[in-house]
Write a protein that holds these residues in place. Structure first.
Motif, PDB file in Angstrom:
ATOM      1  N   ALA A 200       7.026   2.864   0.366  1.00  0.00           N
ATOM      2  CA  ALA A 200       5.600   2.765   0.058  1.00  0.00           C
ATOM      3  C   ALA A 200       4.855   3.793   0.869  1.00  0.00           C
ATOM      4  O   ALA A 200       5.323   4.209   1.924  1.00  0.00           O
ATOM      5  N   ARG A 201       3.678   4.206   0.365  1.00  0.00           N
ATOM      6  CA  ARG A 201       2.976   5.273   1.053  1.00  0.00           C
ATOM      7  C   ARG A 201       1.476   5.022   1.128  1.00  0.00           C
ATOM      8  O   ARG A 201       0.924   4.223   0.391  1.00  0.00           O
ATOM      9  N   THR A 202       0.832   5.755   2.024  1.00  0.00           N
ATOM     10  CA  THR A 202      -0.623   5.820   2.027  1.00  0.00           C
ATOM     11  C   THR A 202      -0.991   7.268   1.736  1.00  0.00           C
ATOM     12  O   THR A 202      -0.121   8.134   1.728  1.00  0.00           O
ATOM     13  N   TYR A 203      -2.288   7.496   1.479  1.00  0.00           N
ATOM     14  CA  TYR A 203      -2.708   8.832   1.076  1.00  0.00           C
ATOM     15  C   TYR A 203      -3.639   9.442   2.104  1.00  0.00           C
ATOM     16  O   TYR A 203      -4.455   8.762   2.709  1.00  0.00           O
ATOM     17  N   GLN A 204      -3.501  10.752   2.256  1.00  0.00           N
ATOM     18  CA  GLN A 204      -4.342  11.502   3.183  1.00  0.00           C
ATOM     19  C   GLN A 204      -5.814  11.394   2.771  1.00  0.00           C
ATOM     20  O   GLN A 204      -6.674  11.082   3.574  1.00  0.00           O
ATOM     21  N   ASN A 205      -6.068  11.641   1.462  1.00  0.00           N
ATOM     22  CA  ASN A 205      -7.441  11.503   0.963  1.00  0.00           C
ATOM     23  C   ASN A 205      -7.547  10.144   0.276  1.00  0.00           C
ATOM     24  O   ASN A 205      -7.347  10.024  -0.906  1.00  0.00           O
ATOM     25  N   ILE A 206      -7.857   9.145   1.076  1.00  0.00           N
ATOM     26  CA  ILE A 206      -7.884   7.734   0.634  1.00  0.00           C
ATOM     27  C   ILE A 206      -7.937   7.527  -0.887  1.00  0.00           C
ATOM     28  O   ILE A 206      -8.837   8.000  -1.562  1.00  0.00           O
ATOM     29  N   ASN A 207      -6.949   6.820  -1.390  1.00  0.00           N
ATOM     30  CA  ASN A 207      -6.828   6.567  -2.822  1.00  0.00           C
ATOM     31  C   ASN A 207      -6.844   5.074  -3.114  1.00  0.00           C
ATOM     32  O   ASN A 207      -5.898   4.533  -3.663  1.00  0.00           O
ATOM     33  N   LEU A 208      -7.937   4.414  -2.745  1.00  0.00           N
ATOM     34  CA  LEU A 208      -8.009   2.976  -3.001  1.00  0.00           C
ATOM     35  C   LEU A 208      -8.539   2.728  -4.407  1.00  0.00           C
ATOM     36  O   LEU A 208      -9.045   3.627  -5.052  1.00  0.00           O
ATOM     37  N   PHE A 209      -8.416   1.460  -4.860  1.00  0.00           N
ATOM     38  CA  PHE A 209      -9.024   1.073  -6.128  1.00  0.00           C
ATOM     39  C   PHE A 209     -10.437   0.609  -5.791  1.00  0.00           C
ATOM     40  O   PHE A 209     -10.665  -0.540  -5.417  1.00  0.00           O
ATOM     41  N   LYS A 210     -11.402   1.533  -5.928  1.00  0.00           N
ATOM     42  CA  LYS A 210     -12.714   1.342  -5.307  1.00  0.00           C
ATOM     43  C   LYS A 210     -13.483   0.120  -5.772  1.00  0.00           C
ATOM     44  O   LYS A 210     -14.161  -0.524  -4.988  1.00  0.00           O
ATOM     45  N   GLN A 211     -13.409  -0.171  -7.072  1.00  0.00           N
ATOM     46  CA  GLN A 211     -14.198  -1.299  -7.595  1.00  0.00           C
ATOM     47  C   GLN A 211     -13.505  -2.644  -7.382  1.00  0.00           C
ATOM     48  O   GLN A 211     -14.070  -3.683  -7.695  1.00  0.00           O
ATOM     49  N   MET A 212     -12.280  -2.620  -6.914  1.00  0.00           N
ATOM     50  CA  MET A 212     -11.581  -3.890  -6.712  1.00  0.00           C
ATOM     51  C   MET A 212     -11.873  -4.379  -5.293  1.00  0.00           C
ATOM     52  O   MET A 212     -12.171  -3.586  -4.409  1.00  0.00           O
ATOM     53  N   THR A 213     -11.742  -5.693  -5.115  1.00  0.00           N
ATOM     54  CA  THR A 213     -11.986  -6.221  -3.780  1.00  0.00           C
ATOM     55  C   THR A 213     -10.804  -5.868  -2.880  1.00  0.00           C
ATOM     56  O   THR A 213      -9.751  -5.432  -3.348  1.00  0.00           O
ATOM     57  N   VAL A 214     -11.036  -6.069  -1.586  1.00  0.00           N
ATOM     58  CA  VAL A 214     -10.000  -5.793  -0.606  1.00  0.00           C
ATOM     59  C   VAL A 214      -8.732  -6.590  -0.940  1.00  0.00           C
ATOM     60  O   VAL A 214      -7.623  -6.048  -0.978  1.00  0.00           O
ATOM     61  N   LEU A 215      -8.929  -7.868  -1.237  1.00  0.00           N
ATOM     62  CA  LEU A 215      -7.774  -8.718  -1.552  1.00  0.00           C
ATOM     63  C   LEU A 215      -7.048  -8.219  -2.802  1.00  0.00           C
ATOM     64  O   LEU A 215      -5.821  -8.125  -2.820  1.00  0.00           O
ATOM     65  N   GLU A 216      -7.819  -7.856  -3.828  1.00  0.00           N
ATOM     66  CA  GLU A 216      -7.196  -7.385  -5.075  1.00  0.00           C
ATOM     67  C   GLU A 216      -6.397  -6.108  -4.852  1.00  0.00           C
ATOM     68  O   GLU A 216      -5.320  -5.937  -5.435  1.00  0.00           O
ATOM     69  N   ASN A 217      -6.929  -5.229  -4.031  1.00  0.00           N
ATOM     70  CA  ASN A 217      -6.194  -4.002  -3.711  1.00  0.00           C
ATOM     71  C   ASN A 217      -4.808  -4.317  -3.172  1.00  0.00           C
ATOM     72  O   ASN A 217      -3.814  -3.722  -3.585  1.00  0.00           O
ATOM     73  N   VAL A 218      -4.763  -5.269  -2.240  1.00  0.00           N
ATOM     74  CA  VAL A 218      -3.477  -5.613  -1.644  1.00  0.00           C
ATOM     75  C   VAL A 218      -2.587  -6.314  -2.673  1.00  0.00           C
ATOM     76  O   VAL A 218      -1.383  -6.098  -2.717  1.00  0.00           O
ATOM     77  N   MET A 219      -3.230  -7.122  -3.542  1.00  0.00           N
ATOM     78  CA  MET A 219      -2.442  -7.829  -4.560  1.00  0.00           C
ATOM     79  C   MET A 219      -1.781  -6.838  -5.521  1.00  0.00           C
ATOM     80  O   MET A 219      -0.668  -7.072  -5.989  1.00  0.00           O
ATOM     81  N   VAL A 220      -2.472  -5.727  -5.817  1.00  0.00           N
ATOM     82  CA  VAL A 220      -1.848  -4.699  -6.655  1.00  0.00           C
ATOM     83  C   VAL A 220      -0.571  -4.191  -5.982  1.00  0.00           C
ATOM     84  O   VAL A 220       0.430  -3.932  -6.641  1.00  0.00           O
ATOM     85  N   GLY A 221      -0.634  -4.104  -4.646  1.00  0.00           N
ATOM     86  CA  GLY A 221       0.550  -3.659  -3.903  1.00  0.00           C
ATOM     87  C   GLY A 221       1.779  -4.519  -4.124  1.00  0.00           C
ATOM     88  O   GLY A 221       2.906  -4.066  -3.956  1.00  0.00           O
ATOM     89  N   CYS A 222       1.574  -5.781  -4.506  1.00  0.00           N
ATOM     90  CA  CYS A 222       2.709  -6.706  -4.720  1.00  0.00           C
ATOM     91  C   CYS A 222       3.361  -6.503  -6.083  1.00  0.00           C
ATOM     92  O   CYS A 222       4.282  -7.248  -6.439  1.00  0.00           O
ATOM     93  N   HIS A 223       2.882  -5.526  -6.848  1.00  0.00           N
ATOM     94  CA  HIS A 223       3.315  -5.404  -8.243  1.00  0.00           C
ATOM     95  C   HIS A 223       4.830  -5.453  -8.429  1.00  0.00           C
ATOM     96  O   HIS A 223       5.340  -6.197  -9.256  1.00  0.00           O
ATOM     97  N   THR A 224       5.543  -4.661  -7.638  1.00  0.00           N
ATOM     98  CA  THR A 224       6.987  -4.574  -7.877  1.00  0.00           C
ATOM     99  C   THR A 224       7.736  -5.812  -7.409  1.00  0.00           C
ATOM    100  O   THR A 224       8.887  -6.014  -7.766  1.00  0.00           O
ATOM    101  N   LYS A 225       7.074  -6.629  -6.580  1.00  0.00           N
ATOM    102  CA  LYS A 225       7.758  -7.826  -6.076  1.00  0.00           C
ATOM    103  C   LYS A 225       7.497  -9.033  -6.957  1.00  0.00           C
ATOM    104  O   LYS A 225       7.916 -10.148  -6.642  1.00  0.00           O
TER     105      LYS A 225
END
Lengths: 325, 253
Positions: free
Chosen positions: B79-104
């Protein structure tokens, strides 16, 4: 807990409005028909919203899926004598199939290239139904499409059709809410927000774009089929590029990426269209004005106003709380 | 754990990464440094599948992964992070992390519409897991905020939280300290160490030398796409070639 209560409150208000409307409508045949149009448009625009509002894939060819749904259902009932209720569902799946076919090339395209592809698709469907006389009867259209009947009860009046369509709208809303709040919905929104990051987080962007096209085409196809059985008559005139524009206008005006946006947009635009019956030739001009209003004053549609009102009232609340403390 | 063999990538006439050999040992905090334009981020993009190398091999747990798309790389446990922040801007903080669980997770369209028991259980466990991660990254007070409303440092932490949600074996951090103040940087070092203690191997690209020297076990230095040094932080600090690369080589003037 608080959220739960809020949700229920919204639901109660919605139910109250629906009951009042139903009461009024039982007397007025014409009003019932207008409300039927509103319901059908809500279903079609909800389909567009899944694709455009949630997944960020633009489509100016949704009249194509609407047409495919309409003609499939009409032909299945008239030529193969299938029961209309079954034909509507099959029509949804046929439309979905076309959605998937379009999605394969479309999933690779962005912005104006995607717009052009979807416009081309809408035009292709329109021309196909207009010229394939043996199948679709060409520009004369198809007449005598039977009403939907379930368990021996035929929805032949506008009033009964309204209740049927209202039922479908509620089912569509539930399905949409559940999709949006799920792993699939999060994948859709993630693709809209940032396709590169979505890819990096393990989302197969191509697969989910195709899935969004499929769901979208299914819903709009169902809407088209319901339209055919409501009116009993369809012709290519209904499925021109301006119908696609109308769907997009409804969505933008109501507000994209929300549950009630398509409902508000459909209601307002159908009402406007009905009120302006005497100015039919100016119809496109009126839609254009709606689009301009959205572009300049309502970037998030009517839903956007409601949201910002809510936000400011919440702010006042917290400000008060702070002052009191 | 991760092994690069003669990895080269060319963009037109430019060789951005030139025959780089590198091995990231399991369980380490591995630093990748170099002056601007040295090819660090390009190398990151090769590892995470954004670019396919022109030649060479990338091995992750003995499997070749070069050229496979990012979403599959994530599934393998990178898994990676990005130098020029690539968050899902309109999603909440929790939703952003939940997207991270996609493959699990595995719920599909139909099970979501029908809200099957399994889907509901999965959603509940995803939520709990993400809340834990947000607590770990000290973002629990912000869970309902839209991610675009977070401060810069918080957005960087959220990027890490989102990456952690996919339970990676290897975490790639691309300049996680950029734009952070001194205190935030210290907290970040601590966080990286704690992530590493959980058994996650960390590959870190960073400009802040103090942070890199502090936190990493091994460092690889790139310059003009080539590896010029490799070793422990103390050795790297003494390395003449590295000093020359950073400060400019004056001998030829």
């Amino acid at each position: 807990m608080l959220n739960r209560l809020k949700e229920k409150k919204g639901l109660l208000i919605a139910l109250a409005i629906i009951t009042v409307v139903c009461g009024l409508m039982l007397k007025e045949r014409y009003l019932a028909l207008v409300l039927c149009f509103v319901c059908i448009n809500i279903i079609a625009v909800t389909g567009l919203d899944i694709l455009f509002g949630y997944t960020g894939q633009v489509s100016f060819g949704h009249a194509g899926y609407y047409a495919i749904g309409s003609y499939t259902s009409a032909l299945l009932t008239l030529r193969l004598n299938l029961p209309p209720a079954l034909a509507v569902i099959i029509a949804g799946f046929v439309s979905m199939l076309f959605g998937v076919i379009i999605a394969f090339p479309a999933a690779k395209l962005v912005k104006h290239f995607l717009s052009l592809l979807t416009i081309a698709f809408g035009q292709m469907v329109y021309i196909f139904i207009a010229v394939t006389v043996p199948l679709t009867n060409g520009t004369s259209g198809i007449v005598g499409i039977p009403h939907i009947s379930i368990f021996g009860y035929t929805f032949s009046t506008n009033q009964s059709n309204f209740f049927l369509l209202l039922g479908v709208v509620i089912l569509v809303f539930i399905a949409k809410k559940r999709i949006v709040d799920s792993r699939v919905g999060r994948a859709f929104i993630a693709i809209r927000e940032n396709p590169h990051a979505a890819n990096g987080m393990g989302i197969n962007v191509r697969y989910y774009k195709i899935l969004a096209f499929a769901v979208s085409a299914f819903l709009t196809g169902i809407a088209g089929a319901l339209y055919a059985h409501l009116m009993g008559f369809i012709s290519p005139d209904t499925f021109t590029a301006s119908q696609s524009t109308l769907f997009m206008t409804m969505l933008l005006f109501g507000g994209i990426g929300s549950l009630v946006g398509p409902a508000i947009g459909s209601a307002i635009l159908v009402a406007t269209t009905e009120l302006m019956q005497s100015f039919v030739s100016y119809q496109m001009l009126i839609y254009a004005i709606f689009i301009l209003i959205v572009l300049f004053y309502l970037p998030n549609g009517v839903v956007g106003i409601i949201e910002s009102l809510k936000e400011s009232s919440r702010k006042q609340h917290t400000d008060k709380a702070v002052n009191n403390a | 754990m991760l092994k690069l063999e003669k990895v080269t990538i060319r963009f037109g006439g430019l060789t951005a990464v030139n025959e780089v050999d590198m091995e990231v040992p399991k369980g380490s905090i591995f630093g990748l440094i170099g002056p601007n334009g040295a090819g660090k981020t390009t190398l990151f993009n090769i590892i995470s599948g954004v670019y396919a190398p022109t030649s060479g091999r990338v091995l992750f747990e003995e499997k070749e992964i070069q050229g496979i798309p990012p979403y599959k790389v994530n599934k393998l446990g990178i898994a990676r992070t990005y130098q020029n922040i690539n968050l899902f801007k309109q999603m909440t903080v929790l939703e952003n992390v939940m997207v991270g669980c996609h493959t699990k997770t595995g719920a599909g369209l139909m099970s979501s519409i029908l809200r099957t028991r399994r889907q509901r259980a999965e959603e509940k466990s995803v939520r709990e897991k993400c809340l834990d991660i947000l607590h770990f990254m000290q973002l629990d007070s912000k869970i309902d905020f839209k991610s675009r409303n977070l401060s810069y440092g918080e957005q960087r932490r959220l990027e890490i939280a989102r990456a952690l949600a996919s339970e990676p074996k290897l975490l790639l951090l691309d300049e996680p300290a950029a734009g952070m103040n001194g205190r935030e940087k210290e907290e970040l070092s601590e966080t990286i160490r704690r992530i590493n203690e959980k058994g996650v191997t960390v590959l870190l690209v960073e400009h802040d030398m103090k942070l890199v020297m502090n936190v990493t076990h091994i460092i690889c230095v790139l310059n003009y796409g080539k590896k010029i040094a490799f070793g422990e932080p103390a050795d790297i600090q003494q390395n003449q070639e590295v000093i020359a690369a950073y400060l400019g080589d004056t001998r030829n003037d």
